[in-house]
Write a protein that holds these residues in place. Structure first.
Motif, PDB file in Angstrom:
ATOM      1  N   SER A 226      10.815   3.032   4.143  1.00 38.46           N
ATOM      2  CA  SER A 226      12.117   3.179   3.497  1.00 38.46           C
ATOM      3  C   SER A 226      12.148   2.465   2.159  1.00 38.46           C
ATOM      4  O   SER A 226      12.683   2.979   1.178  1.00 38.46           O
ATOM      5  CB  SER A 226      13.217   2.640   4.410  1.00 38.46           C
ATOM      6  OG  SER A 226      14.462   2.695   3.769  1.00 38.46           O
ATOM      7  N   ASN A 227      11.567   1.281   2.086  1.00 32.29           N
ATOM      8  CA  ASN A 227      11.528   0.539   0.820  1.00 32.29           C
ATOM      9  C   ASN A 227      10.653   1.223  -0.220  1.00 32.29           C
ATOM     10  O   ASN A 227      10.888   1.085  -1.420  1.00 32.29           O
ATOM     11  CB  ASN A 227      11.032  -0.889   1.059  1.00 32.29           C
ATOM     12  CG  ASN A 227      12.036  -1.715   1.822  1.00 32.29           C
ATOM     13  OD1 ASN A 227      13.220  -1.410   1.832  1.00 32.29           O
ATOM     14  ND2 ASN A 227      11.558  -2.750   2.488  1.00 32.29           N
ATOM     15  N   ALA A 228       9.640   1.972   0.213  1.00 33.63           N
ATOM     16  CA  ALA A 228       8.766   2.700  -0.709  1.00 33.63           C
ATOM     17  C   ALA A 228       9.323   4.089  -1.014  1.00 33.63           C
ATOM     18  O   ALA A 228       8.685   4.864  -1.713  1.00 33.63           O
ATOM     19  CB  ALA A 228       7.365   2.813  -0.127  1.00 33.63           C
TER      20      ALA A 228
ATOM     21  N   PRO B 287       3.628  11.842  -0.183  1.00 33.13           N
ATOM     22  CA  PRO B 287       2.899  12.263   1.020  1.00 33.13           C
ATOM     23  C   PRO B 287       3.745  12.097   2.279  1.00 33.13           C
ATOM     24  O   PRO B 287       4.714  11.341   2.312  1.00 33.13           O
ATOM     25  CB  PRO B 287       1.693  11.322   1.041  1.00 33.13           C
ATOM     26  CG  PRO B 287       2.153  10.115   0.321  1.00 33.13           C
ATOM     27  CD  PRO B 287       3.116  10.592  -0.733  1.00 33.13           C
ATOM     28  N   GLU B 288       3.338  12.805   3.311  1.00 32.45           N
ATOM     29  CA  GLU B 288       3.990  12.677   4.607  1.00 32.45           C
ATOM     30  C   GLU B 288       3.380  11.486   5.341  1.00 32.45           C
ATOM     31  O   GLU B 288       2.177  11.264   5.301  1.00 32.45           O
ATOM     32  CB  GLU B 288       3.793  13.942   5.427  1.00 32.45           C
ATOM     33  CG  GLU B 288       4.429  13.882   6.794  1.00 32.45           C
ATOM     34  CD  GLU B 288       4.185  15.137   7.607  1.00 32.45           C
ATOM     35  OE1 GLU B 288       4.904  15.331   8.586  1.00 32.45           O
ATOM     36  OE2 GLU B 288       3.271  15.896   7.269  1.00 32.45           O
TER      37      GLU B 288
ATOM     38  N   ALA C 127       1.531   6.637  -6.985  1.00 29.12           N
ATOM     39  CA  ALA C 127       0.455   7.572  -7.321  1.00 29.12           C
ATOM     40  C   ALA C 127       0.903   9.020  -7.186  1.00 29.12           C
ATOM     41  O   ALA C 127       0.456   9.877  -7.944  1.00 29.12           O
ATOM     42  CB  ALA C 127      -0.762   7.310  -6.421  1.00 29.12           C
ATOM     43  N   HIS C 128       1.783   9.300  -6.252  1.00 28.93           N
ATOM     44  CA  HIS C 128       2.257  10.668  -6.014  1.00 28.93           C
ATOM     45  C   HIS C 128       3.763  10.712  -6.247  1.00 28.93           C
ATOM     46  O   HIS C 128       4.525  11.087  -5.360  1.00 28.93           O
ATOM     47  CB  HIS C 128       1.941  11.112  -4.585  1.00 28.93           C
ATOM     48  CG  HIS C 128       0.509  10.990  -4.210  1.00 28.93           C
ATOM     49  ND1 HIS C 128      -0.447  11.865  -4.658  1.00 28.93           N
ATOM     50  CD2 HIS C 128      -0.141  10.095  -3.438  1.00 28.93           C
ATOM     51  CE1 HIS C 128      -1.624  11.525  -4.163  1.00 28.93           C
ATOM     52  NE2 HIS C 128      -1.461  10.443  -3.420  1.00 28.93           N
TER      53      HIS C 128
ATOM     54  N   ARG D 152       0.823  -1.210   0.000  1.00 30.25           N
ATOM     55  CA  ARG D 152       0.000   0.000   0.000  1.00 30.25           C
ATOM     56  C   ARG D 152       0.859   1.263   0.000  1.00 30.25           C
ATOM     57  O   ARG D 152       0.524   2.239  -0.676  1.00 30.25           O
ATOM     58  CB  ARG D 152      -0.921  -0.018   1.214  1.00 30.25           C
ATOM     59  CG  ARG D 152      -1.986   1.023   1.146  1.00 30.25           C
ATOM     60  CD  ARG D 152      -3.237   0.572   1.807  1.00 30.25           C
ATOM     61  NE  ARG D 152      -4.256   1.613   1.726  1.00 30.25           N
ATOM     62  CZ  ARG D 152      -5.279   1.689   2.528  1.00 30.25           C
ATOM     63  NH1 ARG D 152      -5.443   0.780   3.463  1.00 30.25           N
ATOM     64  NH2 ARG D 152      -6.162   2.654   2.402  1.00 30.25           N
ATOM     65  N   LEU D 153       1.957   1.258   0.709  1.00 30.25           N
ATOM     66  CA  LEU D 153       2.864   2.401   0.675  1.00 30.25           C
ATOM     67  C   LEU D 153       3.492   2.560  -0.695  1.00 30.25           C
ATOM     68  O   LEU D 153       3.686   3.672  -1.191  1.00 30.25           O
ATOM     69  CB  LEU D 153       3.950   2.257   1.747  1.00 30.25           C
ATOM     70  CG  LEU D 153       3.527   2.499   3.193  1.00 30.25           C
ATOM     71  CD1 LEU D 153       4.690   2.233   4.132  1.00 30.25           C
ATOM     72  CD2 LEU D 153       3.009   3.910   3.376  1.00 30.25           C
ATOM     73  N   HIS D 154       3.814   1.436  -1.326  1.00 26.43           N
ATOM     74  CA  HIS D 154       4.381   1.481  -2.675  1.00 26.43           C
ATOM     75  C   HIS D 154       3.357   2.059  -3.662  1.00 26.43           C
ATOM     76  O   HIS D 154       3.724   2.836  -4.548  1.00 26.43           O
ATOM     77  CB  HIS D 154       4.840   0.090  -3.101  1.00 26.43           C
ATOM     78  CG  HIS D 154       5.618   0.084  -4.374  1.00 26.43           C
ATOM     79  ND1 HIS D 154       6.858   0.663  -4.481  1.00 26.43           N
ATOM     80  CD2 HIS D 154       5.320  -0.400  -5.608  1.00 26.43           C
ATOM     81  CE1 HIS D 154       7.296   0.525  -5.713  1.00 26.43           C
ATOM     82  NE2 HIS D 154       6.377  -0.118  -6.415  1.00 26.43           N
ATOM     83  N   GLU D 155       2.087   1.704  -3.513  1.00 32.68           N
ATOM     84  CA  GLU D 155       1.038   2.261  -4.370  1.00 32.68           C
ATOM     85  C   GLU D 155       0.936   3.776  -4.179  1.00 32.68           C
ATOM     86  O   GLU D 155       0.797   4.515  -5.160  1.00 32.68           O
ATOM     87  CB  GLU D 155      -0.318   1.626  -4.039  1.00 32.68           C
ATOM     88  CG  GLU D 155      -0.477   0.196  -4.480  1.00 32.68           C
ATOM     89  CD  GLU D 155      -1.767  -0.427  -3.958  1.00 32.68           C
ATOM     90  OE1 GLU D 155      -2.589   0.315  -3.369  1.00 32.68           O
ATOM     91  OE2 GLU D 155      -1.942  -1.634  -4.131  1.00 32.68           O
TER      92      GLU D 155
END
Length: 135
Positions: free
Chosen positions: A124-126, A101-102, A95-96, A88-91
């Motif tokens: 960190s990976n994202a 985003p923070e 997307a941005h 989800r963080l990778h998505e």
């Protein structure tokens, strides 16, 4: 200062110049070695003036992550498993892409550190580098 020998009781006013000559020779060698390096040009790519105006973009809304005392993770108030956080963080990063985003992390004092470490590793990976710890 040198001292006189055999009969003269006063000091002689002679300066020993050997250390001064040694220092000057070392400085001369340093300047001889470094002078060719200084005279060679170093290529620098300077930014060029542009006439196009890029409109500022609004930052995306921050991602609120909450870890409660039972180590349950919630994303903006919705429960989610820790295992799905990386995807989800990778998505969100995809997307941005230009304006990430923070990530705001709020942890309960009774939660385990391992969950927070997994969140930080996933961020960190994202490539999310704007991370804030909130209370």
């Amino acid at each position: 200062m040198a001292f006189s020998a055999a009969g003269n009781s006063g000091p002689l006013a002679q300066i020993n110049v050997t250390p001064l000559v040694d220092v000057m020779l070392v400085l001369l060698i340093i300047f001889i070695v470094t002078a060719p390096m200084v005279s060679m040009p170093i290529p620098v790519n300077l930014p060029q003036r542009t006439t196009t105006v890029v409109p500022p973009t609004d930052p995306p809304p921050p991602i609120e992550l909450r870890v409660d005392a039972s180590n349950q993770l919630s994303w903006n108030g919705q429960a989610m498993p820790v295992a799905g956080l990386q995807a989800r963080l990778h998505e969100q990063a995809q997307a941005h892409a230009g304006n990430l985003p923070e990530l705001r992390i709020n942890t309960d004092p009774g939660s385990e550190y391992e969950v927070t470490a997994r969140i930080l590793a996933a961020a960190s990976n994202a490539h999310l580098d704007r991370i804030a710890f909130v209370q």
